[in-house]
Design a protein around this motif. Structure first.
Motif, PDB file in Angstrom:
ATOM      1  N   ASP A   3       0.813  -1.222   0.000  1.00 39.04           N
ATOM      2  CA  ASP A   3       0.000   0.000   0.000  1.00 39.04           C
ATOM      3  C   ASP A   3       0.844   1.267   0.000  1.00 39.04           C
ATOM      4  OD1 ASP A   3      -2.331  -1.510  -0.011  1.00 39.04           O
ATOM      5  OD2 ASP A   3      -2.415  -1.581   2.180  1.00 39.04           O
ATOM      6  N   SER A   4       2.159   1.133   0.227  1.00 34.48           N
ATOM      7  CA  SER A   4       3.029   2.306   0.322  1.00 34.48           C
ATOM      8  C   SER A   4       3.796   2.584  -0.967  1.00 34.48           C
ATOM      9  CB  SER A   4       4.039   2.107   1.461  1.00 34.48           C
ATOM     10  OG  SER A   4       5.011   1.131   1.093  1.00 34.48           O
ATOM     11  N   ILE A   5       3.627   1.740  -1.964  1.00 33.86           N
ATOM     12  CA  ILE A   5       4.426   1.813  -3.188  1.00 33.86           C
ATOM     13  C   ILE A   5       4.139   3.076  -3.998  1.00 33.86           C
ATOM     14  CG2 ILE A   5       4.695   0.757  -5.483  1.00 33.86           C
ATOM     15  CD1 ILE A   5       4.613  -1.961  -4.059  1.00 33.86           C
ATOM     16  N   VAL A   6       5.223   3.786  -4.315  1.00 32.72           N
ATOM     17  CA  VAL A   6       5.170   4.936  -5.228  1.00 32.72           C
ATOM     18  C   VAL A   6       6.209   4.653  -6.310  1.00 32.72           C
ATOM     19  CG1 VAL A   6       5.497   7.417  -5.502  1.00 32.72           C
ATOM     20  CG2 VAL A   6       4.553   6.511  -3.353  1.00 32.72           C
ATOM     21  N   PRO A   7       5.769   4.392  -7.548  1.00 36.45           N
ATOM     22  CA  PRO A   7       6.747   4.105  -8.604  1.00 36.45           C
ATOM     23  C   PRO A   7       7.432   5.375  -9.097  1.00 36.45           C
ATOM     24  CG  PRO A   7       4.532   4.047  -9.493  1.00 36.45           C
ATOM     25  CD  PRO A   7       4.392   4.281  -8.015  1.00 36.45           C
ATOM     26  N   ASN A   8       8.624   5.191  -9.668  1.00 42.35           N
ATOM     27  CA  ASN A   8       9.284   6.298 -10.341  1.00 42.35           C
ATOM     28  C   ASN A   8       8.475   6.648 -11.590  1.00 42.35           C
ATOM     29  OD1 ASN A   8      11.662   7.317  -9.009  1.00 42.35           O
ATOM     30  ND2 ASN A   8      12.519   5.259  -9.232  1.00 42.35           N
ATOM     31  N   ASP A   9       8.668   7.860 -12.098  1.00 44.73           N
ATOM     32  CA  ASP A   9       7.932   8.343 -13.265  1.00 44.73           C
ATOM     33  C   ASP A   9       8.741   8.044 -14.528  1.00 44.73           C
ATOM     34  OD1 ASP A   9       6.187   9.554 -14.981  1.00 44.73           O
ATOM     35  OD2 ASP A   9       6.272  11.519 -14.027  1.00 44.73           O
ATOM     36  N   PHE A  10       8.389   6.961 -15.171  1.00 38.90           N
ATOM     37  CA  PHE A  10       9.160   6.486 -16.313  1.00 38.90           C
ATOM     38  C   PHE A  10       8.790   7.149 -17.634  1.00 38.90           C
ATOM     39  CE2 PHE A  10      10.177   3.277 -13.250  1.00 38.90           C
ATOM     40  CZ  PHE A  10      11.460   2.904 -13.579  1.00 38.90           C
ATOM     41  N   VAL A  11       7.602   7.711 -17.756  1.00 36.94           N
ATOM     42  CA  VAL A  11       7.212   8.313 -19.035  1.00 36.94           C
ATOM     43  C   VAL A  11       8.182   9.427 -19.426  1.00 36.94           C
ATOM     44  CG1 VAL A  11       5.419   9.585 -20.284  1.00 36.94           C
ATOM     45  CG2 VAL A  11       4.812   7.566 -18.912  1.00 36.94           C
ATOM     46  N   ASN A  55      11.378  -9.636  -8.800  1.00 39.33           N
ATOM     47  CA  ASN A  55      10.554  -8.655  -8.088  1.00 39.33           C
ATOM     48  C   ASN A  55      10.529  -7.318  -8.810  1.00 39.33           C
ATOM     49  OD1 ASN A  55       9.749 -10.372  -6.023  1.00 39.33           O
ATOM     50  ND2 ASN A  55      11.548  -9.905  -4.786  1.00 39.33           N
ATOM     51  N   ALA A  56      11.667  -6.898  -9.345  1.00 45.55           N
ATOM     52  CA  ALA A  56      11.703  -5.633 -10.077  1.00 45.55           C
ATOM     53  C   ALA A  56      10.770  -5.698 -11.284  1.00 45.55           C
ATOM     54  CB  ALA A  56      13.129  -5.300 -10.507  1.00 45.55           C
ATOM     55  N   ARG A  57      10.799  -6.812 -11.998  1.00 36.46           N
ATOM     56  CA  ARG A  57       9.921  -6.940 -13.167  1.00 36.46           C
ATOM     57  C   ARG A  57       8.454  -6.948 -12.755  1.00 36.46           C
ATOM     58  NH1 ARG A  57      10.914  -9.798 -18.661  1.00 36.46           N
ATOM     59  NH2 ARG A  57       8.962  -9.279 -19.679  1.00 36.46           N
ATOM     60  N   ARG A  58       8.137  -7.699 -11.719  1.00 35.60           N
ATOM     61  CA  ARG A  58       6.744  -7.794 -11.267  1.00 35.60           C
ATOM     62  C   ARG A  58       6.214  -6.409 -10.872  1.00 35.60           C
ATOM     63  NH1 ARG A  58       4.896  -7.942  -6.406  1.00 35.60           N
ATOM     64  NH2 ARG A  58       6.910  -8.418  -5.469  1.00 35.60           N
ATOM     65  N   LEU A  59       6.995  -5.661 -10.104  1.00 35.26           N
ATOM     66  CA  LEU A  59       6.574  -4.324  -9.680  1.00 35.26           C
ATOM     67  C   LEU A  59       6.447  -3.373 -10.871  1.00 35.26           C
ATOM     68  CD1 LEU A  59       8.676  -4.047  -6.418  1.00 35.26           C
ATOM     69  CD2 LEU A  59       6.173  -4.095  -6.559  1.00 35.26           C
ATOM     70  N   PHE A  60       7.376  -3.464 -11.818  1.00 32.68           N
ATOM     71  CA  PHE A  60       7.330  -2.626 -13.016  1.00 32.68           C
ATOM     72  C   PHE A  60       6.063  -2.913 -13.814  1.00 32.68           C
ATOM     73  CE2 PHE A  60       8.198  -1.742 -17.472  1.00 32.68           C
ATOM     74  CZ  PHE A  60       8.805  -0.495 -17.432  1.00 32.68           C
ATOM     75  N   GLU A  61       5.798  -4.184 -14.050  1.00 33.19           N
ATOM     76  CA  GLU A  61       4.639  -4.530 -14.873  1.00 33.19           C
ATOM     77  C   GLU A  61       3.322  -4.174 -14.189  1.00 33.19           C
ATOM     78  OE1 GLU A  61       5.333  -8.542 -16.254  1.00 33.19           O
ATOM     79  OE2 GLU A  61       6.739  -7.804 -17.769  1.00 33.19           O
ATOM     80  N   ARG A  62       3.308  -4.185 -12.887  1.00 37.48           N
ATOM     81  CA  ARG A  62       2.080  -3.850 -12.165  1.00 37.48           C
ATOM     82  C   ARG A  62       1.884  -2.337 -12.019  1.00 37.48           C
ATOM     83  NH1 ARG A  62      -0.150  -6.203  -6.437  1.00 37.48           N
ATOM     84  NH2 ARG A  62      -2.133  -5.123  -6.584  1.00 37.48           N
ATOM     85  N   HIS A  63       2.954  -1.611 -11.676  1.00 36.54           N
ATOM     86  CA  HIS A  63       2.811  -0.203 -11.314  1.00 36.54           C
ATOM     87  C   HIS A  63       3.265   0.793 -12.377  1.00 36.54           C
ATOM     88  CE1 HIS A  63       1.726  -1.194  -7.180  1.00 36.54           C
ATOM     89  NE2 HIS A  63       2.663  -2.113  -7.231  1.00 36.54           N
ATOM     90  N   VAL A  64       4.071   0.340 -13.335  1.00 38.37           N
ATOM     91  CA  VAL A  64       4.636   1.271 -14.316  1.00 38.37           C
ATOM     92  C   VAL A  64       4.102   1.016 -15.721  1.00 38.37           C
ATOM     93  CG1 VAL A  64       6.772   2.087 -15.400  1.00 38.37           C
ATOM     94  CG2 VAL A  64       6.734   1.567 -12.951  1.00 38.37           C
ATOM     95  N   LEU A  65       4.135  -0.213 -16.171  1.00 45.93           N
ATOM     96  CA  LEU A  65       3.786  -0.545 -17.557  1.00 45.93           C
ATOM     97  C   LEU A  65       2.455   0.066 -18.005  1.00 45.93           C
ATOM     98  CD1 LEU A  65       4.869  -2.078 -20.023  1.00 45.93           C
ATOM     99  CD2 LEU A  65       3.634  -4.084 -19.201  1.00 45.93           C
ATOM    100  N   PRO A  66       1.392   0.011 -17.191  1.00 50.18           N
ATOM    101  CA  PRO A  66       0.116   0.592 -17.655  1.00 50.18           C
ATOM    102  C   PRO A  66       0.173   2.104 -17.886  1.00 50.18           C
ATOM    103  CG  PRO A  66      -0.239  -0.870 -15.772  1.00 50.18           C
ATOM    104  CD  PRO A  66       1.246  -0.675 -15.908  1.00 50.18           C
ATOM    105  N   GLN A  67       1.139   2.793 -17.283  1.00 47.58           N
ATOM    106  CA  GLN A  67       1.245   4.246 -17.419  1.00 47.58           C
ATOM    107  C   GLN A  67       2.062   4.672 -18.641  1.00 47.58           C
ATOM    108  OE1 GLN A  67      -0.673   5.659 -15.170  1.00 47.58           O
ATOM    109  NE2 GLN A  67      -0.905   3.653 -14.227  1.00 47.58           N
TER     110      GLN A  67
END
Length: 167
Positions: free
Chosen positions: A91-99, A117-129
C-alpha cells in the motif's frame, strides 16, 4: 520505515536500462547503487565490462555511462522494515515516473530487471502508465544480484547477465 530512492544513473545516450526495486539500507546510507559488499552487481560489471569494483563509486558510474548503461529503480518510495523486497508494504508503493525518463532517453532499447521482483513491480505499477511506444521496449529479467538471492552462484549470475553486453 519509509524510504526514498535516488536519481538514476542516466547517460543521455543510454541504450540499456537496468532496474532494481529499491536500494537497500546500505545503498541508501551511502547514496550509491548496489553498495552492499555482498551484492554481486559491481562484481558482475567487473566481469562483463572490466569495471573494477575497487574503483571509487564515481569512476564506476562513469564507466557505466560510457558503456551506455543507465541504472535506476522501479520504486521512488515505499515503506519496509528491512532491505528485503518481501518486506515492502504494497500500500506504500510509489513508482518512479518512467514516461518522462524514457522520453528523454529515447535510445533505450532494452529494460533489464535485476530480479523477478523488479519486473513484477514494473509490470504492475509502471507498464500501464507508459506510452504505447514505451510499452514496446524489450524487457529482460536477469538473476537478482542481491545477497538474499544466494541459491545461484556467482558464475551463473555472470552468465545470466552476459546478455547486457550483447545489446
Amino acid at each position: 520505515m519509509h524510504v526514498r530512492s535516488f536519481p538514476p544513473i542516466a547517460p543521455p545516450r543510454a541504450t540499456r536500462l537496468v532496474l532494481g526495486t529499491m536500494p537497500g539500507k546500505m545503498s541508501l546510507a551511502a547514496h550509491e547503487y548496489y553498495a552492499h559488499p555482498r551484492n554481486a552487481f559491481w562484481d558482475i560489471m567487473q566481469a562483463l565490462l572490466g569495471v573494477p569494483r575497487a574503483l571509487p563509486y564515481g569512476e564506476r558510474v562513469k564507466a557505466l555511462q560510457k558503456a551506455g548503461i543507465a541504472v535506476w529503480d522501479v520504486l521512488a518510495a515505499c515503506t519496509r522494515t528491512t532491505s528485503l523486497d518481501s518486506d515492502i508494504d504494497p500500500d506504500s508503493i510509489v513508482p518512479n515516473d518512467f514516461v518522462p525518463f524514457l522520453s528523454t532517453h529515447p535510445g533505450i532499447r532494452t529494460i533489464y530487471f535485476n530480479g523477478n521482483n523488479a519486473r513484477r513491480l514494473f509490470e504492475r505499477h509502471v507498464l500501464p502508465q507508459l506510452t504505447p511506444r514505451q510499452q514496446q521496449i524489450a524487457r529482460v529479467t536477469l538473476p537478482a544480484t542481491s545477497p538474499a538471492h544466494a541459491r545461484m552462484n556467482h558464475a551463473r549470475k555472470v552468465h545470466g547477465w552476459r546478455v547486457i553486453t550483447e545489446a
